[in-house]
Design a protein around this motif. Structure first.
Motif, short mmCIF file in Angstrom:
data_model
loop_
_atom_site.label_atom_id
_atom_site.label_comp_id
_atom_site.label_asym_id
_atom_site.label_seq_id
_atom_site.Cartn_x
_atom_site.Cartn_y
_atom_site.Cartn_z
N PHE A 34 0.81 -1.21 0.00
CA PHE A 34 0.00 0.00 0.00
C PHE A 34 0.85 1.27 0.00
CE2 PHE A 34 -2.69 -3.33 1.68
CZ PHE A 34 -3.83 -3.16 0.90
N ASP A 35 2.08 1.16 -0.53
CA ASP A 35 2.93 2.34 -0.62
C ASP A 35 2.59 3.07 -1.92
OD1 ASP A 35 4.85 4.27 -0.52
OD2 ASP A 35 6.51 2.91 -0.05
N PHE A 36 1.48 3.80 -1.88
CA PHE A 36 0.94 4.43 -3.08
C PHE A 36 1.88 5.52 -3.62
CE2 PHE A 36 -2.91 3.03 -0.74
CZ PHE A 36 -3.26 2.02 -1.63
N LYS A 37 2.55 6.23 -2.73
CA LYS A 37 3.47 7.29 -3.16
C LYS A 37 4.64 6.68 -3.94
CE LYS A 37 6.08 11.22 -1.34
NZ LYS A 37 6.45 11.96 -0.13
N ALA A 85 3.44 5.48 -7.32
CA ALA A 85 3.22 6.58 -8.26
C ALA A 85 4.54 7.08 -8.83
CB ALA A 85 2.47 7.71 -7.57
#
Length: 86
Positions: free
Chosen positions: A48-51, A54
């Motif tokens: 869940f490391d969205f940054k 991205a």
């Protein structure tokens, strides 16, 4: 005023008085990484490391672009953004 080198462009971003949008920041990141390191050969971040995901995707979007082409694109983008954020 258009910066002439990658280093000048990076220095100019530090003078922005307003923070660019996330989309603009990601494009700057991707072009910078491509210009300085070339194609992204790292593994895609998981979980869940969205940054991080991205940033990874932004860098991957420039795969195949030469370092000098990416540097030129970065400089052009900074010149364009400087009219909005300086």
């Amino acid at each position: 005023m258009k910066p002439t080198t990658l280093e000048d462009a990076v220095a100019l971003t530090k003078k922005f008085t307003t923070r660019p949008s996330n989309e603009e920041l990601l494009k700057l990141y991707g072009l910078y990484k491509q210009a300085t390191e070339g194609d992204n050969e790292t593994e895609r971040p998981g979980g869940f490391d969205f940054k991080a995901a991205a940033k990874y995707s932004s860098w991957m979007a420039f795969k195949g672009k030469s370092k000098s082409e990416a540097a030129d694109s970065y400089i052009d983008l900074v010149a364009q953004l400087s009219s909005k954020y300086l």
